[in-house]
Design a protein around this motif. Structure first.
Motif, PDB file in Angstrom:
ATOM      1  N   LEU A   1      -5.912  -5.845 -11.434  1.00  0.00           N
ATOM      2  CA  LEU A   1      -5.718  -6.570 -10.177  1.00  0.00           C
ATOM      3  C   LEU A   1      -6.041  -5.707  -8.964  1.00  0.00           C
ATOM      4  CD1 LEU A   1      -2.322  -8.339 -11.003  1.00  0.00           C
ATOM      5  CD2 LEU A   1      -4.631  -9.277 -11.225  1.00  0.00           C
ATOM      6  N   LYS A   2      -6.849  -4.676  -9.152  1.00  0.00           N
ATOM      7  CA  LYS A   2      -7.108  -3.721  -8.074  1.00  0.00           C
ATOM      8  C   LYS A   2      -8.001  -4.286  -6.974  1.00  0.00           C
ATOM      9  CE  LYS A   2     -10.945  -1.714 -10.701  1.00  0.00           C
ATOM     10  NZ  LYS A   2     -11.410  -0.505 -11.420  1.00  0.00           N
ATOM     11  N   ASN A   3      -8.823  -5.288  -7.309  1.00  0.00           N
ATOM     12  CA  ASN A   3      -9.781  -5.840  -6.337  1.00  0.00           C
ATOM     13  C   ASN A   3      -9.268  -7.176  -5.805  1.00  0.00           C
ATOM     14  OD1 ASN A   3     -11.932  -6.744  -4.834  1.00  0.00           O
ATOM     15  ND2 ASN A   3     -13.422  -6.661  -6.506  1.00  0.00           N
ATOM     16  N   GLU A   4      -8.912  -7.200  -4.535  1.00  0.00           N
ATOM     17  CA  GLU A   4      -8.316  -8.405  -3.958  1.00  0.00           C
ATOM     18  C   GLU A   4      -9.317  -9.553  -3.819  1.00  0.00           C
ATOM     19  OE1 GLU A   4     -10.061  -6.415  -0.307  1.00  0.00           O
ATOM     20  OE2 GLU A   4      -9.288  -5.856  -2.274  1.00  0.00           O
ATOM     21  N   LYS A   5     -10.601  -9.267  -3.987  1.00  0.00           N
ATOM     22  CA  LYS A   5     -11.620 -10.310  -3.871  1.00  0.00           C
ATOM     23  C   LYS A   5     -12.024 -10.890  -5.231  1.00  0.00           C
ATOM     24  CE  LYS A   5     -13.577  -8.303   0.342  1.00  0.00           C
ATOM     25  NZ  LYS A   5     -14.797  -7.729   0.981  1.00  0.00           N
ATOM     26  N   SER A   6     -11.523 -10.336  -6.299  1.00  0.00           N
ATOM     27  CA  SER A   6     -11.900 -10.809  -7.632  1.00  0.00           C
ATOM     28  C   SER A   6     -11.270 -12.159  -7.928  1.00  0.00           C
ATOM     29  CB  SER A   6     -11.493  -9.797  -8.701  1.00  0.00           C
ATOM     30  OG  SER A   6     -10.082  -9.756  -8.842  1.00  0.00           O
ATOM     31  N   LYS A   7     -11.903 -12.927  -8.795  1.00  0.00           N
ATOM     32  CA  LYS A   7     -11.388 -14.242  -9.175  1.00  0.00           C
ATOM     33  C   LYS A   7     -10.051 -14.113  -9.895  1.00  0.00           C
ATOM     34  CE  LYS A   7     -15.890 -16.532  -9.475  1.00  0.00           C
ATOM     35  NZ  LYS A   7     -16.849 -17.242 -10.366  1.00  0.00           N
TER      36      LYS A   7
ATOM     37  N   LYS B   1      -9.452   4.039  -5.389  1.00  0.00           N
ATOM     38  CA  LYS B   1      -9.168   4.067  -3.960  1.00  0.00           C
ATOM     39  C   LYS B   1      -7.689   3.813  -3.714  1.00  0.00           C
ATOM     40  CE  LYS B   1     -13.748   2.281  -2.721  1.00  0.00           C
ATOM     41  NZ  LYS B   1     -14.491   1.263  -1.938  1.00  0.00           N
ATOM     42  N   ILE B   2      -7.201   4.337  -2.581  1.00  0.00           N
ATOM     43  CA  ILE B   2      -5.799   4.140  -2.233  1.00  0.00           C
ATOM     44  C   ILE B   2      -5.516   2.665  -1.960  1.00  0.00           C
ATOM     45  CG2 ILE B   2      -3.997   4.736  -0.561  1.00  0.00           C
ATOM     46  CD1 ILE B   2      -5.293   7.433  -0.205  1.00  0.00           C
ATOM     47  N   MET B   3      -6.522   1.948  -1.458  1.00  0.00           N
ATOM     48  CA  MET B   3      -6.311   0.523  -1.179  1.00  0.00           C
ATOM     49  C   MET B   3      -6.050  -0.271  -2.461  1.00  0.00           C
ATOM     50  SD  MET B   3      -6.153   0.194   1.999  1.00  0.00           S
ATOM     51  CE  MET B   3      -5.949  -1.583   1.950  1.00  0.00           C
ATOM     52  N   GLU B   4      -6.480   0.237  -3.615  1.00  0.00           N
ATOM     53  CA  GLU B   4      -6.155  -0.423  -4.883  1.00  0.00           C
ATOM     54  C   GLU B   4      -4.655  -0.416  -5.123  1.00  0.00           C
ATOM     55  OE1 GLU B   4     -10.295   0.836  -7.203  1.00  0.00           O
ATOM     56  OE2 GLU B   4      -8.362   1.647  -7.841  1.00  0.00           O
ATOM     57  N   LEU B   5      -4.007   0.650  -4.675  1.00  0.00           N
ATOM     58  CA  LEU B   5      -2.551   0.742  -4.793  1.00  0.00           C
ATOM     59  C   LEU B   5      -1.887  -0.362  -3.973  1.00  0.00           C
ATOM     60  CD1 LEU B   5      -0.091   2.426  -5.763  1.00  0.00           C
ATOM     61  CD2 LEU B   5      -0.330   3.773  -3.677  1.00  0.00           C
TER      62      LEU B   5
ATOM     63  N   PRO C   1       4.899  -9.126  -2.676  1.00  0.00           N
ATOM     64  CA  PRO C   1       4.124  -9.466  -1.471  1.00  0.00           C
ATOM     65  C   PRO C   1       4.830  -9.042  -0.188  1.00  0.00           C
ATOM     66  CG  PRO C   1       4.117 -11.301  -3.015  1.00  0.00           C
ATOM     67  CD  PRO C   1       5.090 -10.287  -3.561  1.00  0.00           C
ATOM     68  N   GLY C   2       4.063  -8.336   0.666  1.00  0.00           N
ATOM     69  CA  GLY C   2       4.596  -7.901   1.949  1.00  0.00           C
ATOM     70  C   GLY C   2       5.364  -6.604   1.910  1.00  0.00           C
ATOM     71  N   SER C   3       5.556  -6.010   0.731  1.00  0.00           N
ATOM     72  CA  SER C   3       6.379  -4.799   0.623  1.00  0.00           C
ATOM     73  C   SER C   3       5.758  -3.599   1.331  1.00  0.00           C
ATOM     74  CB  SER C   3       6.615  -4.453  -0.853  1.00  0.00           C
ATOM     75  OG  SER C   3       5.375  -4.246  -1.522  1.00  0.00           O
ATOM     76  N   LEU C   4       4.441  -3.591   1.447  1.00  0.00           N
ATOM     77  CA  LEU C   4       3.756  -2.469   2.099  1.00  0.00           C
ATOM     78  C   LEU C   4       3.139  -2.891   3.437  1.00  0.00           C
ATOM     79  CD1 LEU C   4       1.957  -0.867  -0.990  1.00  0.00           C
ATOM     80  CD2 LEU C   4       4.093  -0.156   0.081  1.00  0.00           C
ATOM     81  N   GLY C   5       3.593  -4.002   3.976  1.00  0.00           N
ATOM     82  CA  GLY C   5       3.038  -4.470   5.235  1.00  0.00           C
ATOM     83  C   GLY C   5       1.715  -5.179   5.020  1.00  0.00           C
ATOM     84  N   SER C   6       0.968  -5.335   6.096  1.00  0.00           N
ATOM     85  CA  SER C   6      -0.336  -5.973   6.008  1.00  0.00           C
ATOM     86  C   SER C   6      -1.380  -4.994   5.486  1.00  0.00           C
ATOM     87  CB  SER C   6      -0.775  -6.497   7.381  1.00  0.00           C
ATOM     88  OG  SER C   6      -1.033  -5.401   8.251  1.00  0.00           O
ATOM     89  N   ARG C   7      -2.490  -5.529   5.020  1.00  0.00           N
ATOM     90  CA  ARG C   7      -3.566  -4.682   4.487  1.00  0.00           C
ATOM     91  C   ARG C   7      -4.096  -3.743   5.576  1.00  0.00           C
ATOM     92  NH1 ARG C   7      -5.665  -8.061   1.741  1.00  0.00           N
ATOM     93  NH2 ARG C   7      -5.392  -7.278  -0.382  1.00  0.00           N
ATOM     94  N   GLU C   8      -4.281  -4.262   6.766  1.00  0.00           N
ATOM     95  CA  GLU C   8      -4.818  -3.431   7.843  1.00  0.00           C
ATOM     96  C   GLU C   8      -3.830  -2.336   8.242  1.00  0.00           C
ATOM     97  OE1 GLU C   8      -7.723  -1.971   9.929  1.00  0.00           O
ATOM     98  OE2 GLU C   8      -7.933  -3.759   8.655  1.00  0.00           O
ATOM     99  N   HIS C   9      -2.537  -2.671   8.286  1.00  0.00           N
ATOM    100  CA  HIS C   9      -1.521  -1.656   8.595  1.00  0.00           C
ATOM    101  C   HIS C   9      -1.525  -0.547   7.537  1.00  0.00           C
ATOM    102  CE1 HIS C   9       2.371   0.254   9.306  1.00  0.00           C
ATOM    103  NE2 HIS C   9       2.676   0.013   8.042  1.00  0.00           N
TER     104      HIS C   9
ATOM    105  N   ASN D   1      -2.843  11.358  -7.154  1.00  0.00           N
ATOM    106  CA  ASN D   1      -1.672  12.231  -7.237  1.00  0.00           C
ATOM    107  C   ASN D   1      -0.959  12.332  -5.895  1.00  0.00           C
ATOM    108  OD1 ASN D   1      -2.075  12.781  -9.939  1.00  0.00           O
ATOM    109  ND2 ASN D   1      -3.111  14.728  -9.598  1.00  0.00           N
ATOM    110  N   ILE D   2      -1.730  12.365  -4.821  1.00  0.00           N
ATOM    111  CA  ILE D   2      -1.149  12.474  -3.484  1.00  0.00           C
ATOM    112  C   ILE D   2      -0.421  11.195  -3.113  1.00  0.00           C
ATOM    113  CG2 ILE D   2      -1.736  12.612  -1.027  1.00  0.00           C
ATOM    114  CD1 ILE D   2      -4.084  14.469  -1.893  1.00  0.00           C
ATOM    115  N   ALA D   3      -1.085  10.052  -3.289  1.00  0.00           N
ATOM    116  CA  ALA D   3      -0.521   8.780  -2.833  1.00  0.00           C
ATOM    117  C   ALA D   3       0.620   8.288  -3.715  1.00  0.00           C
ATOM    118  CB  ALA D   3      -1.622   7.719  -2.768  1.00  0.00           C
TER     119      ALA D   3
END
Length: 725
Positions: free
Chosen positions: A117-123, A147-151, A160-168, A511-513
């Motif tokens: 589920l790492k890619n938010e644009k995937s079907k 990528k960190i955005m996969e996290l 949903p919403g636990s890490l804020g918005s995607r842009e934030h 490891n960092i994230a």
């Protein structure tokens, strides 16, 4: 990976559904007890659907149905009638039929291998986002891969919403962490990244339970060593590789930002060199569109990289495949003729060879030359080997090589029927005569337990480090009785060095994230940042000629010189001949180590040169352990408790693990399990009168009884020390 996520999930469901023996009887008597809770949906890879079904039958008494195959409609009717407690389906099935299942109010939804589920644009991601449930659980051994955005995508699906918005998330975490890891990042960037790292780890702890082998079953395992081996390409491979880099297709990509030769102020990619009609690869890609496509010339990147990877692995791979269409075979033959040039006769022409002796010969393949000598050493001491490759054609060549050398082997790839795979695994694990298991990385990356093997070879690297780590863990699992040694083979001087360097970069970011670890800052490049492409990113780096330099070793050594200044580096080339002894037969290793220990750089030059051939004889230019480059130690989790929101809640309290008392009666303080083992290992080496490297060679070659005798003598000496002192 391999820590029982499946059984833990089943145990959790059995607990919340009260599926113990007593409750089963009461449920049967009362009849309506189960109706208080809705059904559970489990989405998993197709390859492990039946494994989930089997484990449910072993550990709990649920009514389980598979929504997969031809009887889906019947299962759906049973589900709607309340006759199904657990519904198991595959990713592909849910992606296609998810709209039907999303109408059900699920009690719990579990996604196995949730990194899918790492890619938010995937079907698949969009389909899973429509699930009706408030209780979502993701199971994965690799919460972040590239990528960190996969996290963010994975956590945002679970909560949903636990890490804020995607842009934030991108501005507050992603960008600071990436720029703070740059090798020349200002101190202010590094400090900012450290703060954001601690904050992110604190937030993640509320939603993520993470366990590692080291923390849970490390004391039951003999350990794993991950060697990255840079093999010299054959002279013919080098010539073909350089010839490919000079093709018009690649030159168009490399020179895309130069001023156009027509005199216009535009770049080449914006003017006359957007298309490559005089190329070899481009005309075939655009045979139906001579004017080019909207992506030109960037549409050439992937096909060109595939060709370079094929050259790096085996020259036979770039020849036409008889299974392809005639047009493609004709174009591949033209390509092979162009890059082979005057050497075309040395490789048996530009058509695919059917010659068994020619294909099984290692003469023109650097990796196979190294593999041949390594396997001879391992087979002579009874080691069992897993040999992975992404390419089925490469597996075919390796199979002929194994037959020629007389190795007894099994093979598993995508064409192996699923009902035969487990029998192949069981046969390999139980049969002493089976020496090698030849596996497609795509087909065998998940669900296989091959604990009888203690040597793992990854023949070709993947851009995604998790893929190679998954393959390694087929052997390094609960039940493994021996020390596992992994060998990742890379073609030195090829773009595979860049693939590995990006693997290191991605592992460090993970490891960092995820764990808040401190990582060495090797690279200047920043992912997805055109301003700081550095040595890692951008098209020009992908198609750079690295054949005259050891790209990876130079980066690491430069960091060591800047960071330490004392010249002490566990991966420097000066020490490689000595470290290379672990690749040899014990008799060779002993003699080589002793001779290496007797020489020094201040000694006779003639004696010094005796150290150099150790790896060169194996066709290896350079090697290091991946764990020496990437920090596999503990993160900062235990130091962030005070900054975690909601710590007053009982449910949020961290679990305190009991520490085992030290054998010598001392205190272990805050040492991690791994650090403690390293200390004990060093003391054992001193007890034997050896250096750690020499002791490692001895451990690998010693019999179990010899190792037990040493441990017994060591413990006796420790018990006497207080009385003697």
């Amino acid at each position: 990976m391999g820590l029982g996520k499946t059984i833990q999930a089943i145990a959790f469901l059995a607990a919340v559904f009260e599926k113990d023996e007593e409750s089963v009887e009461s449920t049967t008597l009362k009849g309506n007890h189960v109706g208080k809770k809705g059904p559970v949906l489990i989405i998993c890879p197709t390859s492990v659907i039946h494994n989930w079904e089997i484990e449910f039958s072993r550990w709990a008494s649920f009514s389980v149905s598979l929504y997969h195959g031809t009887n889906r409609d019947l299962i759906l009717e049973t589900l709607k009638a309340g006759g199904v407690e657990i519904l198991i389906t595959s990713f592909d099935t849910y992606r296609i039929h998810g709209s039907i299942l999303s109408e059900v109010d699920w009690e719990v939804v579990i996604v196995d291998e949730a990194h899918r589920l790492k890619n938010e644009k995937s079907k698949l991601y969009l389909a899973c986002s429509e699930i009706k449930t408030r209780k979502r659980i993701g199971l994965t051994g690799t919460v972040m891969q590239n990528k960190i955005m996969e996290l963010f995508n994975l956590l945002d699906w679970v909560a949903p919403g636990s890490l804020g918005s995607r842009e934030h998330f991108r501005e507050f975490y992603d960008e600071p962490l990436k720029h703070g890891q740059r090798s020349t990042a200002p101190e202010s960037f590094v400090r900012k990244a450290d703060k954001r790292k601690e904050h992110l780890v604190a937030v993640l702890r509320k939603y993520m339970l993470r366990r590692t082998k080291e923390e849970t079953i490390g004391h039951l395992m003999m350990g794993k060593e991950d060697n990255v081996v840079f093999c010299s390409m054959s002279e013919l491979q080098k010539r073909v590789y350089r010839s490919m880099l000079q093709l018009p297709d690649i030159q168009c990509l490399v020179n895309k930002d130069l001023p156009c030769s027509c005199g216009s102020p535009l770049k080449q990619v914006e003017c006359c060199k957007r298309i490559v009609p005089d190329g070899i690869i481009w005309p075939y890609l655009h045979r139906d569109n001579p004017e080019g496509c909207d992506s030109c010339p960037y549409c050439l990147v992937l096909p060109c990289l595939v060709k370079l990877q094929q050259i790096s692995n085996h020259l036979e791979l770039i020849k036409p495949n008889p299974r392809d269409e005639l047009d493609k075979q004709k174009k591949d033959a033209e390509f092979a003729s162009a890059v082979f040039g005057p050497d075309v006769d040395l490789v048996g022409g530009n058509a695919q060879s059917e010659n068994f002796m020619g294909l099984s010969d290692v003469k023109h393949c650097g990796k196979m030359q190294a593999l041949e000598k390594l396997m001879f050493s391992w087979a002579s001491r009874g080691d069992k080997i897993l040999l992975f490759s992404y390419s089925v054609r490469m597996l075919d060549i390796l199979e002929k090589f194994l037959i020629r050398k007389g190795y007894s082997f099994s093979r598993l790839d995508g064409s192996t029927p699923s009902n035969l795979r487990q029998s192949l695994v069981d046969d390999f694990n139980s049969s002493p005569s089976k020496q090698v298991f030849l596996i497609s990385t795509r087909a065998g990356g998940l669900g296989l337990n091959l604990v009888s093997a203690n040597r793992v070879v990854i023949f070709d690297p993947n851009w995604n480090p998790a893929q190679d780590l998954q393959a390694q863990d087929r052997s390094f699992r609960y039940g493994q009785k021996r020390h596992v040694v992994v060998f990742r083979l890379l073609a030195a001087g090829s773009f595979e060095e860049l693939v590995y360097s990006r693997q290191v970069y991605k592992q460090q970011l993970s490891n960092i994230a995820v764990s808040g670890k401190i990582e060495n800052r090797y690279f200047e490049g920043v992912q997805d940042c055109k301003e700081f492409q550095g040595e890692l990113f951008g098209i020009c780096n992908l198609f750079r000629d690295l054949s005259d330099e050891l790209f990876t070793s130079k980066i690491i050594e430069l960091h060591e010189k800047q960071g330490k200044g004392d010249g002490q580096c566990s991966t420097t080339k000066q020490e490689l001949p000595q470290s290379g002894t672990c690749f040899l037969h014990p008799d060779q290793a002993a003699s080589t180590t002793s001779s290496a220990c007797e020489t020094s750089d201040n000694g006779d030059p003639e004696r010094i040169t005796k150290r150099k051939p150790v790896l060169e004889e194996l066709g290896i230019l350079y090697t290091h352990r991946n764990e020496d480059i990437v920090n596999n130690g503990p993160g900062i989790r235990k130091n962030t408790e005070e900054s975690i929101p909601g710590k007053d809640s009982v449910n949020d309290r961290p679990v305190k693990r009991r520490r085992k008392p030290d054998d010598a009666g001392g205190k272990r303080n805050d040492l991690s399990s791994k650090d403690w083992k390293k200390i004990q290992y060093s003391l054992l080496a001193q007890f034997m009168g050896m250096g750690e490297l020499e002791f490692s060679n001895w451990v690998l070659s010693a019999t179990p009884s010899e190792r037990e005798n040493v441990l017994r003598d060591y413990k006796k000496r420790k018990e006497k020390m207080p009385a003697d002192g």
